[in-house]
Scaffold this active site. Structure first.
Site, PDB file in Angstrom:
ATOM      1  N   ARG A   1      45.426  42.725  31.296  1.00  0.00           N
ATOM      2  CA  ARG A   1      45.722  43.142  30.210  1.00  0.00           C
ATOM      3  C   ARG A   1      45.424  45.042  30.299  1.00  0.00           C
ATOM      4  NH1 ARG A   1      45.896  44.240  25.018  1.00  0.00           N
ATOM      5  NH2 ARG A   1      48.434  44.262  23.676  1.00  0.00           N
TER       6      ARG A   1
ATOM      7  N   LYS B   1      37.970  48.402  25.510  1.00  0.00           N
ATOM      8  CA  LYS B   1      37.856  48.020  24.229  1.00  0.00           C
ATOM      9  C   LYS B   1      35.884  48.031  24.178  1.00  0.00           C
ATOM     10  CE  LYS B   1      40.626  43.923  24.155  1.00  0.00           C
ATOM     11  NZ  LYS B   1      41.085  42.526  24.474  1.00  0.00           N
TER      12      LYS B   1
HETATM   13  N1  HH2 Z   1      43.834  42.603  23.692  1.00  0.00           N
HETATM   14  C1  HH2 Z   1      44.374  42.428  22.500  1.00  0.00           C
HETATM   15  C2  HH2 Z   1      45.857  42.412  22.297  1.00  0.00           C
HETATM   16  N2  HH2 Z   1      46.406  41.125  22.805  1.00  0.00           N
HETATM   17  N3  HH2 Z   1      45.852  39.795  24.294  1.00  0.00           N
HETATM   18  C3  HH2 Z   1      45.773  38.866  25.357  1.00  0.00           C
HETATM   19  N4  HH2 Z   1      46.011  37.940  26.016  1.00  0.00           N
HETATM   20  N5  HH2 Z   1      44.348  39.495  25.820  1.00  0.00           N
HETATM   21  C4  HH2 Z   1      43.687  40.494  25.436  1.00  0.00           C
HETATM   22  O1  HH2 Z   1      42.774  40.770  25.978  1.00  0.00           O
HETATM   23  C5  HH2 Z   1      44.438  41.103  24.353  1.00  0.00           C
HETATM   24  C6  HH2 Z   1      45.907  40.864  23.618  1.00  0.00           C
HETATM   25  C7  HH2 Z   1      43.715  44.252  22.328  1.00  0.00           C
HETATM   26  O2  HH2 Z   1      43.888  45.758  22.717  1.00  0.00           O
HETATM   27  P1  HH2 Z   1      45.455  46.146  21.731  1.00  0.00           P
HETATM   28  O3  HH2 Z   1      46.660  45.543  22.109  1.00  0.00           O
HETATM   29  O4  HH2 Z   1      45.113  47.283  22.869  1.00  0.00           O
HETATM   30  O5  HH2 Z   1      44.753  46.903  20.826  1.00  0.00           O
HETATM   31  P2  HH2 Z   1      45.377  46.052  19.375  1.00  0.00           P
HETATM   32  O6  HH2 Z   1      45.349  44.535  18.945  1.00  0.00           O
HETATM   33  O7  HH2 Z   1      44.907  46.845  17.973  1.00  0.00           O
HETATM   34  O8  HH2 Z   1      47.280  46.724  19.313  1.00  0.00           O
END
Ligand code: HH2
Length: 268
Positions: free
Chosen positions: A241, A206
């Site tokens: 995660r 992040k």
């Molecule tokens: N962070 C993201 C997405 N979903 N769910 C939970 N429970 N906790 C988190 O910290 C979280 C989440 C963001 O990360 P990522 O999926 O890699 O990115 P994007 O939302 O751009 O797909």
């Protein structure tokens, strides 16, 4: 918890796993690296992201969940969505848990679906919505505010018939928070853990990790991801995660062994 983003625009891996075969191969590799849960998502929640139509989200995630459920293995499948229709189709395809970054607020019928299916559920704190959440986020006290929100969402979910034992809580690192808010939440994570349910933490790649390291790009934030995951483990978090499962599993296994409370599982 290994991340599988079946999206063109996720902040660190957008476009890499849009092809279902690539997404499935990636998921199996994460499981082999020690992920106990594979979290499949078809809508980016990066700051500024807009909503994806339900049909498109279904088209992205359902074939991947079906194929992973069919392949089987020592992992559970989670669907990262805020939409009831997507969660239902994902569960029909083999998902056992819903990771809802809106904490059951986006879709009024999500809670009833989770309750009826006996699914697991992750309730995450987010201020506002992804499109606007990073516009000058402010809190009286970020930890108390996030804790009060999670307690309110927990009471709501239980009231809707989701058993407490099926619920995980997540402070939502990066969701409507400055770098200092994220650090404060990690520093005082024990206050969230004190609610008494498993706590999920997602720091992986992040932007605050980039800010703290002189502007490192997403792909260069693994050391920061490891440092924050280890600290969160020490403060009582149960689920991490992450995109880089092998490295984080190793770091946690070594940390746990060093302090004398070995983690059962992983690739040890
Ligand atoms: N962070 C993201 C997405 N979903 N769910 C939970 N429970 N906790 C988190 O910290 C979280 C989440 C963001 O990360 P990522 O999926 O890699 O990115 P994007 O939302 O751009 O797909």
């Amino acid at each position: 918890m290994g991340v599988i983003n079946v999206t063109p625009d996720s902040f660190s891996d957008g476009g890499r796993y849009l092809d279902p075969e690539a997404a499935v191969a990636h998921g199996l590799a994460l499981a082999a690296d020690g992920a106990a849960i594979l979290d499949v998502g078809g809508e980016s929640t990066r700051p500024g992201a807009g909503p994806v139509p339900v049909q498109e989200e279904l088209r992205r995630v359902v074939p991947v969940i079906e194929a992973l459920a069919c392949a089987g293995g020592d992992f559970a499948l989670s669907i990262d969505t805020t939409k009831m229709d997507v969660a239902r189709a994902a569960m029909d395809a083999g998902a056992r848990m819903v990771n809802d970054v809106s904490a059951l607020r986006s879709d009024p019928s999500m809670a009833a679906l989770v309750a009826e299916r006996g699914a697991g559920c992750c309730l995450m704190h987010m201020r506002g919505e992804p499109r606007t959440m990073q516009d000058e986020p402010r809190y009286d006290d970020v930890v108390s505010d996030v804790k009060a929100f999670l307690e309110e969402r927990l009471a709501f979910a239980v009231g809707e018939g989701v058993p407490e034992g099926k619920i995980w809580l997540d402070p939502g690192i990066g969701f409507g928070k400055t770098a200092e808010h994220n650090l404060e939440l990690l520093r005082r994570l024990d206050e969230i853990v004190a609610i008494g349910l498993p706590v999920v933490v997602g720091t992986s790649r992040k932007s605050f990790l980039g800010k703290l390291t002189g502007g490192r790009a997403e792909g260069e934030r693994l050391p920061g991801t490891i440092a924050t995951s280890v600290l969160a483990w020490e403060r009582g978090a149960s689920v991490f995660r992450v995109h880089d499962v092998a490295a984080v599993v190793d770091a946690l296994l070594v940390t746990a062994a060093t302090v004398g409370s070995p983690i059962v599982g992983g690739n040890s």
